[in-house]
Design a protein around this motif. Structure first.
Motif, PDB file in Angstrom:
ATOM      1  N   ALA A 163      -3.078   0.516  -6.915  1.00 50.35           N
ATOM      2  CA  ALA A 163      -4.062   1.176  -5.930  1.00 50.35           C
ATOM      3  C   ALA A 163      -3.936   0.527  -4.594  1.00 50.35           C
ATOM      4  O   ALA A 163      -3.700  -0.749  -4.311  1.00 50.35           O
ATOM      5  CB  ALA A 163      -5.538   1.274  -6.341  1.00 50.35           C
ATOM      6  N   PRO A 164      -3.579   1.285  -3.565  1.00 50.37           N
ATOM      7  CA  PRO A 164      -3.743   0.606  -2.070  1.00 50.37           C
ATOM      8  C   PRO A 164      -4.822  -0.273  -1.926  1.00 50.37           C
ATOM      9  O   PRO A 164      -6.051  -0.122  -2.369  1.00 50.37           O
ATOM     10  CB  PRO A 164      -3.741   1.632  -1.136  1.00 50.37           C
ATOM     11  CG  PRO A 164      -3.057   2.879  -1.920  1.00 50.37           C
ATOM     12  CD  PRO A 164      -3.561   2.584  -3.212  1.00 50.37           C
ATOM     13  N   ASN A 177      -8.420   5.632 -11.806  1.00 51.34           N
ATOM     14  CA  ASN A 177      -7.596   5.213 -10.498  1.00 51.34           C
ATOM     15  C   ASN A 177      -6.833   6.627 -10.119  1.00 51.34           C
ATOM     16  O   ASN A 177      -6.100   7.309 -10.861  1.00 51.34           O
ATOM     17  CB  ASN A 177      -6.342   4.579 -10.972  1.00 51.34           C
ATOM     18  CG  ASN A 177      -5.378   4.086  -9.705  1.00 51.34           C
ATOM     19  OD1 ASN A 177      -5.906   4.670  -8.734  1.00 51.34           O
ATOM     20  ND2 ASN A 177      -4.719   3.109  -9.737  1.00 51.34           N
ATOM     21  N   ASN A 222       0.811  -1.288   0.197  1.00 44.40           N
ATOM     22  CA  ASN A 222      -0.103  -0.115   0.019  1.00 44.40           C
ATOM     23  C   ASN A 222       0.762   1.600   0.141  1.00 44.40           C
ATOM     24  O   ASN A 222       0.483   2.288  -0.515  1.00 44.40           O
ATOM     25  CB  ASN A 222      -1.128   0.072   1.356  1.00 44.40           C
ATOM     26  CG  ASN A 222      -2.099  -1.027   0.992  1.00 44.40           C
ATOM     27  OD1 ASN A 222      -2.090  -1.513   0.117  1.00 44.40           O
ATOM     28  ND2 ASN A 222      -2.724  -1.283   2.135  1.00 44.40           N
ATOM     29  N   TYR A 257      -4.612   7.264  -8.222  1.00 47.85           N
ATOM     30  CA  TYR A 257      -3.069   7.293  -7.680  1.00 47.85           C
ATOM     31  C   TYR A 257      -2.328   7.509  -8.992  1.00 47.85           C
ATOM     32  O   TYR A 257      -2.784   7.216 -10.107  1.00 47.85           O
ATOM     33  CB  TYR A 257      -3.053   6.124  -7.017  1.00 47.85           C
ATOM     34  CG  TYR A 257      -3.723   5.781  -5.691  1.00 47.85           C
ATOM     35  CD1 TYR A 257      -3.114   6.372  -4.668  1.00 47.85           C
ATOM     36  CD2 TYR A 257      -4.938   5.351  -5.799  1.00 47.85           C
ATOM     37  CE1 TYR A 257      -3.795   6.377  -3.262  1.00 47.85           C
ATOM     38  CE2 TYR A 257      -5.699   5.157  -4.446  1.00 47.85           C
ATOM     39  CZ  TYR A 257      -5.053   5.831  -3.292  1.00 47.85           C
ATOM     40  OH  TYR A 257      -5.943   5.696  -2.377  1.00 47.85           O
ATOM     41  N   PRO A 258      -1.111   7.577  -8.800  1.00 43.16           N
ATOM     42  CA  PRO A 258      -0.164   8.024  -9.929  1.00 43.16           C
ATOM     43  C   PRO A 258      -0.069   6.893 -11.054  1.00 43.16           C
ATOM     44  O   PRO A 258       0.251   7.150 -12.068  1.00 43.16           O
ATOM     45  CB  PRO A 258       1.211   8.295  -9.211  1.00 43.16           C
ATOM     46  CG  PRO A 258       0.979   8.537  -7.933  1.00 43.16           C
ATOM     47  CD  PRO A 258      -0.302   7.888  -7.713  1.00 43.16           C
ATOM     48  N   ASN A 259      -0.276   5.528 -10.494  1.00 42.39           N
ATOM     49  CA  ASN A 259      -0.046   4.500 -11.571  1.00 42.39           C
ATOM     50  C   ASN A 259      -1.330   3.978 -11.667  1.00 42.39           C
ATOM     51  O   ASN A 259      -1.672   3.484 -10.991  1.00 42.39           O
ATOM     52  CB  ASN A 259       0.786   3.441 -10.897  1.00 42.39           C
ATOM     53  CG  ASN A 259       1.238   2.486 -11.920  1.00 42.39           C
ATOM     54  OD1 ASN A 259       0.396   2.015 -12.848  1.00 42.39           O
ATOM     55  ND2 ASN A 259       2.471   1.926 -11.544  1.00 42.39           N
ATOM     56  N   GLU A 301      -7.416  -1.174   0.348  1.00 40.53           N
ATOM     57  CA  GLU A 301      -7.990  -0.232   1.658  1.00 40.53           C
ATOM     58  C   GLU A 301      -8.962  -1.144   2.560  1.00 40.53           C
ATOM     59  O   GLU A 301      -8.974  -1.032   3.538  1.00 40.53           O
ATOM     60  CB  GLU A 301      -8.134   1.155   1.231  1.00 40.53           C
ATOM     61  CG  GLU A 301      -6.933   1.780   0.771  1.00 40.53           C
ATOM     62  CD  GLU A 301      -7.180   3.351   0.569  1.00 40.53           C
ATOM     63  OE1 GLU A 301      -8.364   3.083  -0.213  1.00 40.53           O
ATOM     64  OE2 GLU A 301      -6.392   4.001   0.412  1.00 40.53           O
ATOM     65  N   ALA A 305       0.632   3.672  -3.176  1.00 40.23           N
ATOM     66  CA  ALA A 305       0.026   5.245  -3.098  1.00 40.23           C
ATOM     67  C   ALA A 305       1.041   6.118  -3.821  1.00 40.23           C
ATOM     68  O   ALA A 305       0.608   6.949  -4.252  1.00 40.23           O
ATOM     69  CB  ALA A 305      -0.214   5.803  -1.673  1.00 40.23           C
ATOM     70  N   ARG A 306       2.088   5.571  -3.854  1.00 42.56           N
ATOM     71  CA  ARG A 306       3.224   6.458  -4.796  1.00 42.56           C
ATOM     72  C   ARG A 306       3.526   6.225  -6.248  1.00 42.56           C
ATOM     73  O   ARG A 306       4.215   6.748  -6.916  1.00 42.56           O
ATOM     74  CB  ARG A 306       4.609   6.535  -4.153  1.00 42.56           C
ATOM     75  CG  ARG A 306       4.626   6.919  -2.765  1.00 42.56           C
ATOM     76  CD  ARG A 306       6.267   7.090  -2.240  1.00 42.56           C
ATOM     77  NE  ARG A 306       6.708   5.949  -2.032  1.00 42.56           N
ATOM     78  CZ  ARG A 306       7.239   5.110  -0.886  1.00 42.56           C
ATOM     79  NH1 ARG A 306       6.597   5.781   0.168  1.00 42.56           N
ATOM     80  NH2 ARG A 306       7.922   4.178  -1.087  1.00 42.56           N
ATOM     81  N   GLY A 307       2.605   5.078  -6.686  1.00 48.07           N
ATOM     82  CA  GLY A 307       2.588   4.719  -7.979  1.00 48.07           C
ATOM     83  C   GLY A 307       3.915   3.668  -8.171  1.00 48.07           C
ATOM     84  O   GLY A 307       4.110   3.653  -9.574  1.00 48.07           O
TER      85      GLY A 307
END
Length: 143
Positions: free
Chosen positions: A76-77, A68, A41, A70-72, A79, A45-47
Protein backbone atom coordinates in the motif's frame (compact mmCIF):
# COMPACT_ATOMS: atom_id res chain seq x y z
CA UNK A 1 -5.85 -4.59 13.39
CA UNK A 2 -3.63 -2.98 16.05
CA UNK A 3 -2.92 0.72 15.70
CA UNK A 4 0.86 0.83 16.12
CA UNK A 5 0.72 4.48 17.13
CA UNK A 6 -0.85 3.47 20.46
CA UNK A 7 2.30 1.58 21.44
CA UNK A 8 5.69 3.17 22.21
CA UNK A 9 8.22 3.01 19.38
CA UNK A 10 10.74 0.23 20.11
CA UNK A 11 14.40 1.17 20.49
CA UNK A 12 15.36 -0.66 17.29
CA UNK A 13 13.16 1.64 15.13
CA UNK A 14 13.78 5.26 14.17
CA UNK A 15 10.59 7.33 13.94
CA UNK A 16 9.86 10.55 12.10
CA UNK A 17 6.54 12.41 11.86
CA UNK A 18 7.45 13.36 8.28
CA UNK A 19 9.77 11.92 5.66
CA UNK A 20 12.01 14.97 6.06
CA UNK A 21 12.30 14.42 9.81
CA UNK A 22 13.06 10.73 9.31
CA UNK A 23 15.68 11.53 6.67
CA UNK A 24 17.45 13.85 9.11
CA UNK A 25 17.47 11.20 11.84
CA UNK A 26 18.92 8.50 9.60
CA UNK A 27 21.34 10.82 7.79
CA UNK A 28 20.06 10.44 4.22
CA UNK A 29 19.20 13.29 1.82
CA UNK A 30 15.55 14.26 2.38
CA UNK A 31 14.91 14.71 -1.36
CA UNK A 32 16.27 11.22 -2.14
CA UNK A 33 14.03 9.64 0.50
CA UNK A 34 10.99 11.58 -0.76
CA UNK A 35 11.71 10.49 -4.36
CA UNK A 36 12.16 6.87 -3.30
CA UNK A 37 8.87 6.86 -1.39
CA UNK A 38 7.07 8.58 -4.29
CA UNK A 39 8.32 5.87 -6.68
CA UNK A 40 7.32 3.14 -4.22
CA UNK A 41 3.85 4.69 -3.79
CA UNK A 42 3.32 4.87 -7.54
CA UNK A 43 4.02 1.15 -7.92
CA UNK A 44 2.23 0.11 -4.71
CA UNK A 45 -0.99 1.76 -5.87
CA UNK A 46 -0.84 -0.55 -8.93
CA UNK A 47 0.03 -3.58 -6.79
CA UNK A 48 3.58 -3.83 -8.11
CA UNK A 49 7.02 -4.00 -6.52
CA UNK A 50 9.59 -4.07 -9.33
CA UNK A 51 12.50 -3.75 -6.90
CA UNK A 52 11.83 -6.49 -4.34
CA UNK A 53 8.78 -8.34 -5.78
CA UNK A 54 6.80 -8.18 -2.53
CA UNK A 55 3.42 -9.78 -2.96
CA UNK A 56 4.45 -11.61 -6.12
CA UNK A 57 4.04 -15.05 -4.57
CA UNK A 58 0.93 -16.70 -3.19
CA UNK A 59 2.80 -16.96 0.12
CA UNK A 60 3.30 -13.17 0.30
CA UNK A 61 -0.31 -12.52 -0.60
CA UNK A 62 -1.53 -15.01 2.02
CA UNK A 63 0.19 -12.98 4.75
CA UNK A 64 -1.04 -9.68 3.29
CA UNK A 65 -3.85 -7.49 4.61
CA UNK A 66 -7.23 -8.77 3.36
CA UNK A 67 -8.73 -5.32 3.95
CA UNK A 68 -6.10 -3.53 1.85
CA UNK A 69 -8.04 -1.64 -0.89
CA UNK A 70 -5.09 -1.86 -3.32
CA UNK A 71 -4.57 -4.70 -5.85
CA UNK A 72 -1.79 -6.37 -3.86
CA UNK A 73 -2.64 -7.24 -0.22
CA UNK A 74 1.06 -6.99 0.65
CA UNK A 75 1.54 -3.41 -0.58
CA UNK A 76 0.00 0.00 0.00
CA UNK A 77 1.28 3.53 -0.60
CA UNK A 78 2.94 5.27 2.34
CA UNK A 79 0.62 8.27 2.54
CA UNK A 80 0.98 9.68 6.04
CA UNK A 81 3.33 9.53 8.99
CA UNK A 82 4.65 8.56 11.27
CA UNK A 83 7.37 6.94 9.17
CA UNK A 84 9.89 4.42 10.44
CA UNK A 85 13.40 3.25 9.53
CA UNK A 86 15.30 0.21 10.67
CA UNK A 87 19.03 -0.50 10.46
CA UNK A 88 19.75 -3.49 8.25
CA UNK A 89 23.19 -4.98 8.73
CA UNK A 90 25.04 -7.96 7.30
CA UNK A 91 24.63 -11.11 9.29
CA UNK A 92 24.32 -14.84 9.15
CA UNK A 93 21.50 -17.13 10.25
CA UNK A 94 23.79 -20.11 10.74
CA UNK A 95 25.74 -20.72 13.88
CA UNK A 96 29.07 -22.12 14.87
CA UNK A 97 27.78 -22.66 18.39
CA UNK A 98 25.24 -25.13 19.62
CA UNK A 99 25.53 -28.83 20.18
CA UNK A 100 28.61 -30.43 18.68
CA UNK A 101 27.71 -32.74 15.78
CA UNK A 102 29.56 -35.11 13.51
CA UNK A 103 29.38 -35.10 9.70
CA UNK A 104 26.07 -37.00 9.81
CA UNK A 105 24.39 -34.47 12.09
CA UNK A 106 24.53 -36.69 15.17
CA UNK A 107 25.11 -35.00 18.53
CA UNK A 108 28.42 -36.07 20.00
CA UNK A 109 30.42 -35.97 23.20
CA UNK A 110 33.65 -34.11 23.87
CA UNK A 111 35.56 -37.16 22.61
CA UNK A 112 33.57 -37.13 19.34
CA UNK A 113 31.65 -40.31 20.18
CA UNK A 114 28.14 -39.94 18.70
CA UNK A 115 25.11 -40.25 20.94
CA UNK A 116 22.86 -42.94 19.49
CA UNK A 117 19.70 -41.78 17.69
CA UNK A 118 20.12 -38.11 18.56
CA UNK A 119 20.14 -35.71 15.61
CA UNK A 120 20.42 -31.95 15.89
CA UNK A 121 20.15 -29.12 13.38
CA UNK A 122 22.85 -26.47 13.65
CA UNK A 123 20.34 -23.71 12.87
CA UNK A 124 18.17 -22.54 15.77
CA UNK A 125 14.38 -22.47 15.28
CA UNK A 126 13.98 -18.69 15.42
CA UNK A 127 12.41 -16.16 13.07
CA UNK A 128 14.30 -13.37 11.27
CA UNK A 129 12.15 -10.58 12.65
CA UNK A 130 12.43 -8.46 15.79
CA UNK A 131 12.08 -8.97 18.67
CA UNK A 132 12.77 -12.69 18.05
CA UNK A 133 16.09 -12.15 16.34
CA UNK A 134 18.12 -15.18 15.33
CA UNK A 135 20.70 -16.27 17.83
CA UNK A 136 23.11 -19.16 18.11
CA UNK A 137 21.67 -22.27 19.71
CA UNK A 138 22.87 -22.71 23.31
CA UNK A 139 26.00 -24.77 23.75
CA UNK A 140 25.42 -28.16 25.28
CA UNK A 141 26.76 -28.84 28.74
CA UNK A 142 29.67 -31.20 28.34
CA UNK A 143 30.83 -33.46 31.12
Amino acid sequence: MVDARQEPTPDWLVEGATLGELAGKIDVPAQALAETVARFNEHAARGEDPDFHRGASAYDRYWGDEQNPYPNPSLAPLEQGPYYALAVVNGCFGTSGGIATDGLGRSSTQTAMPYAACLRSATPPRTPSPPATPAPAPRSVRS
